[in-house]
Scaffold this active site. Structure first.
Site, short mmCIF file in Angstrom:
data_model
loop_
_atom_site.label_atom_id
_atom_site.label_comp_id
_atom_site.label_asym_id
_atom_site.label_seq_id
_atom_site.Cartn_x
_atom_site.Cartn_y
_atom_site.Cartn_z
N LYS A 40 -44.96 -62.00 -102.11
CA LYS A 40 -45.03 -61.49 -103.49
C LYS A 40 -46.50 -61.54 -103.88
O LYS A 40 -46.88 -62.17 -104.88
CB LYS A 40 -44.12 -62.34 -104.40
CG LYS A 40 -43.93 -61.77 -105.80
CD LYS A 40 -43.06 -60.53 -105.86
CE LYS A 40 -43.04 -59.96 -107.26
NZ LYS A 40 -42.32 -58.68 -107.37
N TYR B 100 -39.68 -75.43 -101.80
CA TYR B 100 -38.65 -76.44 -101.54
C TYR B 100 -39.24 -77.85 -101.49
O TYR B 100 -38.55 -78.82 -101.78
CB TYR B 100 -37.97 -76.17 -100.19
CG TYR B 100 -36.77 -75.27 -100.25
CD1 TYR B 100 -36.84 -74.03 -100.85
CD2 TYR B 100 -35.57 -75.66 -99.66
CE1 TYR B 100 -35.74 -73.20 -100.88
CE2 TYR B 100 -34.47 -74.83 -99.68
CZ TYR B 100 -34.56 -73.60 -100.29
OH TYR B 100 -33.47 -72.78 -100.31
N ASP C 70 -39.18 -58.14 -103.34
CA ASP C 70 -38.17 -57.35 -104.06
C ASP C 70 -37.86 -56.06 -103.29
O ASP C 70 -36.69 -55.67 -103.13
CB ASP C 70 -38.60 -57.06 -105.51
CG ASP C 70 -40.02 -56.54 -105.64
OD1 ASP C 70 -40.77 -56.55 -104.65
OD2 ASP C 70 -40.38 -56.11 -106.76
N ASP D 120 -29.33 -64.62 -96.31
CA ASP D 120 -27.93 -64.43 -96.74
C ASP D 120 -27.61 -62.95 -96.90
O ASP D 120 -26.53 -62.49 -96.53
CB ASP D 120 -27.65 -65.16 -98.07
CG ASP D 120 -27.14 -66.57 -97.86
OD1 ASP D 120 -27.40 -67.14 -96.79
OD2 ASP D 120 -26.47 -67.11 -98.78
C1 IPM Z 1 -29.58 -72.76 -96.03
C2 IPM Z 1 -28.97 -73.45 -97.20
C3 IPM Z 1 -29.85 -74.65 -97.56
C4 IPM Z 1 -31.20 -74.11 -97.94
C5 IPM Z 1 -29.29 -75.55 -98.66
C6 IPM Z 1 -27.89 -76.04 -98.32
C7 IPM Z 1 -30.21 -76.72 -98.93
O1 IPM Z 1 -28.80 -72.56 -98.25
O2 IPM Z 1 -29.74 -73.40 -94.97
O3 IPM Z 1 -29.88 -71.57 -96.14
O4 IPM Z 1 -31.41 -73.68 -99.07
O5 IPM Z 1 -32.09 -74.13 -97.07
MG MG Z 2 -29.21 -70.55 -97.77
#
Ligand code: IPM
Ligand code: MG
Length: 364
Positions: free
Chosen positions: A192, A141, A224, A252
């Protein structure tokens, strides 16, 4: 002692859910005699519109002075056309980096009252309680160089850099070991390492720390496989520790196992336990302003804020109990209502949590 708490309502449903969380924070502060000084600032799309930047200087000054920050959500279709460097999400990345919020705690807990909402069979998720510890200020990131460039042959190529230093790996891994020591005693480090050197180093550093935590069992897993295991047998996990991008994705997945992303809080902490607290869900522009959003993830983020930044564990537990109480009483916002079940609105859900908090009475 007065605690400075900064509210960043943000975009979409952010302002609605933060409004309810704020009322809950007021009520719990009252009950536990905590002195909380609230302030508010812009972040994300609204900040772009009103102040010309996703993380404006006025917000930065307040954020740096706060003990804790409660964020709603950022982003929405209105700003989707902006170049990636100017989007609302950049405000979120900027505040994480500015305050060095390297440790992102994302619990995935199944509320027994909502077991039917999970996309997995009930027996696979009953009692699920996973904590994802995601590194939040490094990795791909933030790695440099990054960009889109034109090659000699005229084709464009995009590139990013996946980089972690030893100290970045060590501080997030130590936190994961410490947190595991206070709960199930198991850490799964996700990497990984069969392909990426950066995560070979990750694995080596994490392994080297394990001897400092003899009560915690460490295992390593490729990302994975971890994704597969999360949907195959999620209860095998206690604490998962991983880098920024793997943590984004796996959190997620883990959230969906609980069936209700509208229920999940998160904390992003720095080394001084100052933190930013936010629901895991996004700004849900499709239902913004309709009193339909579930405020419980933001209310549970208040509980995390009380526990980790205000050192008020009893007040935190009271908020969590109040949420459990309203679920037991059958209250459901639309996202967690079973088909045919009557749903309540955002504000009514906030009212119910506050009633439950006050009904418990007493001074903690
Ligand atoms: C999260 C979100 C953020 C991330 C985005 C909105 C930048 O997906 O907090 O998980 O990728 O960290
Ligand atoms: Mg996210």
């Amino acid at each position: 002692m007065s605690h400075q708490v900064l509210l960043l309502p943000g975009d979409g449903i952010g302002p609605e859910v933060v409004a309810q969380a704020r009322r809950v924070l007021d009520a719990v502060a009252d009950r536990f005699e905590l002195v909380v000084a609230l302030d508010e600032a812009n972040l994300g799309g609204g900040a772009i519109d009103r102040e010309g930047a996703a993380y404006p200087e006025s917000t930065q000054a307040k954020a740096r002075a706060a003990d804790a920050i409660l964020l709603g959500a950022v982003g929405g279709p209105k700003w989707d056309g902006l170049p990636s460097g100017d989007r609302p999400e950049r405000g979120l990345l900027a505040i994480r980096a500015d305050l060095d919020l390297f440790a992102n705690l994302r619990p995935a807990i199944l509320f027994p009252q909502l077991a039917a909402a999970s996309s997995l069979k009930a027996e696979l998720v009953a009692g699920l309680d996973i904590l994802i510890v995601r590194e939040l200020t490094g990795g791909i990131y933030f790695g440099e160089p990054r960009g889109i460039r034109t090659r000699d042959d005229g084709q464009r190529e995009g590139f990013n850099t996946y980089v972690y230093s030893e100290s970045e790996i060590e501080r997030i891994a130590r936190l994961a070991f410490e947190l595991a020591g206070k709960r199930g005693g198991r850490v799964t480090s996700v990497d990984k390492a069969n392909v990426l050197e950066v995560t070979q180093l990750w694995r080596e550093i994490v392994s080297g720390l394990a001897c400092d935590y003899p009560d915690v069992a460490l295992e390593h897993m490729y990302v994975d496989n971890a994704a597969m295991q999360l949907v195959r047998a999620p209860k095998q996990f206690d604490v998962l520790v991983t880098g920024n991008i793997f943590g984004d994705i796996l959190s997620d997945t883990a959230a969906m196992l609980t069936g209700s992303i509208g229920m999940l809080p998160s904390a992003s902490l720095n080394a001084d336990s100052r933190g930013l607290y936010e629901p895991v869900h996004g700004s849900a522009p499709d239902i913004a302003g309709q009193d339909r959003a579930n405020p419980l993830a933001t209310i549970l983020s208040v509980a995390m804020l009380l526990r980790y930044s205000l050192d008020a564990p009893e007040a935190a537990a009271a908020v969590e109990q109040a949420v459990a109480h309203v679920l037991d009483a059958g209250l459901r916002t639309a996202d967690i209502a079973a088909p045919g079940e009557q749903a309540v609105g955002t504000r009514a859900m906030g009212d119910a949590v506050i009633d439950a908090l006050q009904a418990k009475g007493g001074k903690g």
